[in-house]
Design a protein around this motif. Structure first.
Motif, PDB file in Angstrom:
ATOM      1  N   GLY A 190       0.659  -1.480   0.107  1.00  0.00           N
ATOM      2  CA  GLY A 190       0.034  -0.158   0.071  1.00  0.00           C
ATOM      3  C   GLY A 190       0.512   1.360  -0.333  1.00  0.00           C
ATOM      4  N   ASP A 191       1.826   1.014   0.660  1.00  0.00           N
ATOM      5  CA  ASP A 191       2.839   2.398   0.545  1.00  0.00           C
ATOM      6  C   ASP A 191       3.198   3.055  -0.527  1.00  0.00           C
ATOM      7  OD1 ASP A 191       2.364   2.896   3.433  1.00  0.00           O
ATOM      8  OD2 ASP A 191       4.701   1.515   3.495  1.00  0.00           O
ATOM      9  N   ILE A 192       3.539   1.952  -1.662  1.00  0.00           N
ATOM     10  CA  ILE A 192       3.947   2.340  -3.330  1.00  0.00           C
ATOM     11  C   ILE A 192       2.586   2.929  -3.747  1.00  0.00           C
ATOM     12  CG2 ILE A 192       5.075   0.770  -5.177  1.00  0.00           C
ATOM     13  CD1 ILE A 192       5.901  -0.931  -3.330  1.00  0.00           C
ATOM     14  N   PHE A 193       1.683   2.225  -3.408  1.00  0.00           N
ATOM     15  CA  PHE A 193       0.261   3.349  -3.870  1.00  0.00           C
ATOM     16  C   PHE A 193      -0.151   4.099  -4.052  1.00  0.00           C
ATOM     17  CE2 PHE A 193      -0.904  -1.407  -3.642  1.00  0.00           C
ATOM     18  CZ  PHE A 193      -0.184  -1.651  -4.766  1.00  0.00           C
ATOM     19  N   ALA A 194       0.325   4.427  -2.385  1.00  0.00           N
ATOM     20  CA  ALA A 194       0.153   5.611  -1.651  1.00  0.00           C
ATOM     21  C   ALA A 194       1.625   6.895  -2.040  1.00  0.00           C
ATOM     22  CB  ALA A 194       0.096   5.633   0.069  1.00  0.00           C
TER      23      ALA A 194
END
Lengths: 555, 555
Positions: free
Chosen positions: A334-338
């Motif tokens: 999720g951190d990558i998408f954020a």
């Protein structure tokens, strides 16, 4: 009279209590409490500054969570204290602190409150990397057999590097510490007045194996640092209890503060992602549970012990009693998408999303859903925060390949999702290649409900059906289930976690099944991913490390 | 009385006339005329639809440029027709059209105006790729020696594939064509009433070598298609004139339309990037001229003939009489930065630029300037539009490596600039490795004045000093210089292009010199770039082609 159990889930920024029916696992009430001091990464409460890479917490915040949330859920639900038969907690790990021999946190002592090393080191405290590097080099050189059980590397986030950092930087605190203890065990100590240690954190974070093998030997610790030779007997404990054990009963004082009955059963401490496994109804081998959020933690049971390179760890009774529990992970999902939405999505796309009345992730997901597998022409390596499993290398970095002058943001977004799915597929293949079966997937956490495209891609890329937990609070549900087991059937709880899971764990109706045409297409892309993965990740081309060195040197 | 020459630069969207003093090269006046029909890539003027990949132009627009701009610059400057001794043009290439034997464009004939193949095929008409592929396969199989002079591959943009496409798709137009001719030569024909062909386009785009070797043999053309066997003698011309030759004098009719004197000297046609070389004052070997804009065209002189793999071409007298002219290129440079700003720079960064009162490129350049070489931790392959030199592969795609959760847009921007500089460095190394010296760099075009960081990075990456043309209109200046040579010294012009350059070409005061510390750092990064370049570009890992195939298959 329906019986209930309390599950308390301690996250990074807040704690949450959920009151759960033992009859069917429904949630009677939930309450959240933000930590008053949050993550302390700049200074102590008195203003004492902290170095970079530090991340501390205030143990009083953990007690405040109990005192705020438990009376709240009781009041909100109208459920009486005598209906609550047990309590369990789930915590981040390795989140650890020094205490005196009686369990008082050293930072509570006024004369030590200005000493950074007296405070709780949060899981993401990264200032013990030097110690971790030296520990790994030493273990490798000595041929320590336990190293393989941790995928060949002990993380800087774990217990022994953190203890060693304290010794190196503030030996007075080290000397004053009667105990080094996981926060999850410390909270249980506060609740019951009894010091216990749980098999999950001891195993995954403390390099503990079993009663016979215990921790690494005094000889190993002496080779690290002579002052560490007796750390186990002086500062830790060899009395490790399996999960679901009853740590003790609520003390009268604590019962009064929380509005519960004295003697209410309290389970030994547990870890969030690991507690989620039975909360997904998983009590048998072959079912991989993915706790999906900013990162993914993969947990899996097996009746057999296998050495799987690149896993985070394998621990006997580490997740459920009677099984070897395997853990693996991806350090950013999720951190990558954020990151992408904040740093690489143009104003035009945000405006389109706003015009469509959609949140930006939902808008990108919708546009990306119209693409077929392979249609973006892009392929990524999902290493924006390094690679946890199976390469165990924080120096790896992200890669995107296939850009053209026509590449659109939603195409990149889909390629990023696909890359994280390929990362999970790599972990699954690594387990099955080393004898640990993975037949089905189970998902919980924040991502599955947010992004259906992501779930379908994971099913297509892994070729496996994915079941979703019906609960939005799986760690708290799992903690409550262990609380019910601590109480036992005689008190209205359950005698085993399997029995608790049968009644309390539920799956969502929606199931993601692989679409054969997609599976075939993704198989081709995955083969390309694996070539890149091994080329950049296994030493054929060390460009990512060279770039990191040049970057460090340029600053 | 000061003498002047006119240079007319025909671009993709507009034409521009510049009136230039023969005394010192200063610009007396300039005027621009947008093409009334622009690039026709959807339909003909009568609405006849065009297939994708097509790009046509209207030859009347070229004449309108002359009629609009030349009277304008005379009126604006107050310079009299008798002061204008010569005229030269520079054009895009290969931009070609079919005419009858008298030079009338076939599309001007009412009965053919609805036939797409009767119109001008612009350089970026990409619908002849099949013909180019078959031509290359055939040449390779037959061991045609000229293939090596084009880096091993004839582009779909060039003359013979375009002619063959006409034959394949509209044989009546092929039959009706008395000539296939470059637009640059056609415009000169209209001005002078005399058909000429120039050595630059014949050599670089028409596979012509010299008077003795000429074009590929009738046998080769027959092996392509029996109907093409006599294409050279029937549709082309073996009378190729070196650049700077006098094509003829202005016809009385044309002189009247333009406000010039009949008989004014007109030079043979030329190509924009090639005309820029003497306009930068370059008349000797060892000086690489970079025409820098959306893409980069590299031109270079040598007294010797060398076969350099991956160059676009080497042509005797192709740039300046008496030298072998070498051309190489990068298919996207400014285009990549434009893509990045439009598709991958977040709203936040645009807002910061606006708050700072800066254009977005200027803002990113300023922030990127604060980084040291290597500090971004990023490395890219600049193949967003394939690779022209030295890999000659349109199926390659862009790559960015080194992303972390902290990667910022200005870091990516700098990495993109660096990647294009590494691309130029690769071209330079390829020339020097094969015996063609490159001692200094000269830059012209839109990019150098827009982005000083880019120029410094090019100096640092190549380890070479970069001089900048003082003119913002180097192709037009070069064209005017050839016009002056066509007039000759006796008429107030010059007898040689070298003499013209000595008086008329000027460099900017600012020079970009390599900074030794940066050179050393970039050398390390460049070595990494070359490893990736060869790994992905030379067949070790064909993932980019596999992705393109999967993409095509998914649609």
């Amino acid at each position: 009279m329906i019986k209930y159990a309390l599950g308390v889930d301690y996250g990074t920024e807040s704690g949450r209590a959920v009151l759960i029916s033992l009859a069917d696992g429904t949630e009677a009430a939930t309450a959240v409490c933000q930590y008053r001091h949050g993550v302390m990464d700049q200074s102590l409460p008195d203003g004492t500054p902290l170095d970079s890479e530090w991340a501390l917490q205030h143990p009083a915040d953990y007690l405040e969570v109990l005192e705020q949330t438990i009376p709240n859920v009781l009041a909100e639900s109208g459920i009486k204290p005598e209906q609550v038969v047990g309590l369990g907690i789930a915590f981040t790990a390795c989140t650890m602190l020094p205490t005196d021999a009686q369990g008082t946190a050293l930072c509570f002592k006024p004369e030590l409150a200005n000493r950074p090393h007296a405070w709780v080191k949060l899981w993401k405290h990264h200032a013990a990397q030097d110690e971790a590097n030296r520990l790994n080099a030493c273990a490798l050189e000595r041929g320590e057999t336990w190293l393989a059980r941790y995928g060949g590397k002990i993380s800087a986030e774990w217990l022994i590097p953190k203890i060693w950092q304290i010794l190196n930087e503030d030996p007075e605190i080290y000397a004053a510490a009667g105990r080094f203890i996981e926060a999850t065990d410390w909270v249980i100590w506060q609740l019951t007045g009894v010091e216990t240690r749980n098999s999950c954190t001891a195993g995954y974070k403390g390099i503990y194996w079993d009663k016979q093998s215990g921790y690494p030997t005094p000889d190993f610790f002496r080779s690290l640092d002579p002052r560490l030779e007796r750390v186990v007997e002086e500062k830790l404990s060899r009395n490790i209890l399996p999960l679901g054990s009853r740590a003790g009963g609520l003390t009268p004082q604590m019962a009064a503060r929380l509005g519960l009955l004295p003697g209410t059963a309290v389970a030994v401490g547990n870890v969030d992602a690991h507690a989620a496994l039975p909360a997904c109804g998983v009590t048998a081998p072959g079912k991989l549970v993915m706790a999906m959020g900013t990162s993914i933690c993969h947990t899996l049971l097996s009746s057999e012990l296998h050495v799987v390179p690149g896993m985070c760890g394998v621990v006997e009774d580490g997740i459920l009693p009677g099984y070897y529990g395997y853990e693996a992970g991806q350090s950013a999902v999720g951190d990558i998408f954020a990151w992408f939405v904040e740093h690489a999505v143009p104003a035009r796309t945000h405006a389109e999303a706003a015009a469509a009345g959609k949140e930006i992730h939902a808008y990108l997901e919708e546009k990306a859903s119209a693409l077929r597998p392979g249609e973006s022409g892009l392929l990524a390596l999902d290493w924006w925060n390094g690679n946890r499993s199976v390469l165990v290398d924080t120096d790896l970095t992200g890669l995107m390949l296939g850009y053209t002058l026509l590449t659109e943001p939603h195409e990149v977004y889909r390629a990023l999702i696909e890359a994280t799915a390929f990362g999970t597929r790599t972990i699954i293949d690594n387990f099955t290649d080393h004898g640990v079966a993975v037949d089905e997937l189970y998902a919980c956490g924040g991502l599955p409900e947010k992004n259906r495209l992501l779930m379908q891609i994971y099913a297509d890329v892994t070729g496996r059906t994915i079941h979703l937990s019906a609960s939005k609070q799986t760690p708290a549900l799992g903690a409550a289930m262990f609380g019910a087991v601590a109480a036992g059937a005689g008190a209205g709880g359950y005698d085993t976690i399997e029995a608790a899971a049968r009644s309390m764990a539920h799956l969502a109706d929606e199931v993601f099944r692989p679409i054969p045409d997609h599976v075939a297409r993704y198989e081709q892309l995955y083969q390309q991913y694996r070539i890149l993965h091994d080329y950049f990740g296994r030493g054929a081309n060390d460009v990512m490390k060279v770039l990191k060195e040049l970057k460090a040197d340029a600053r």
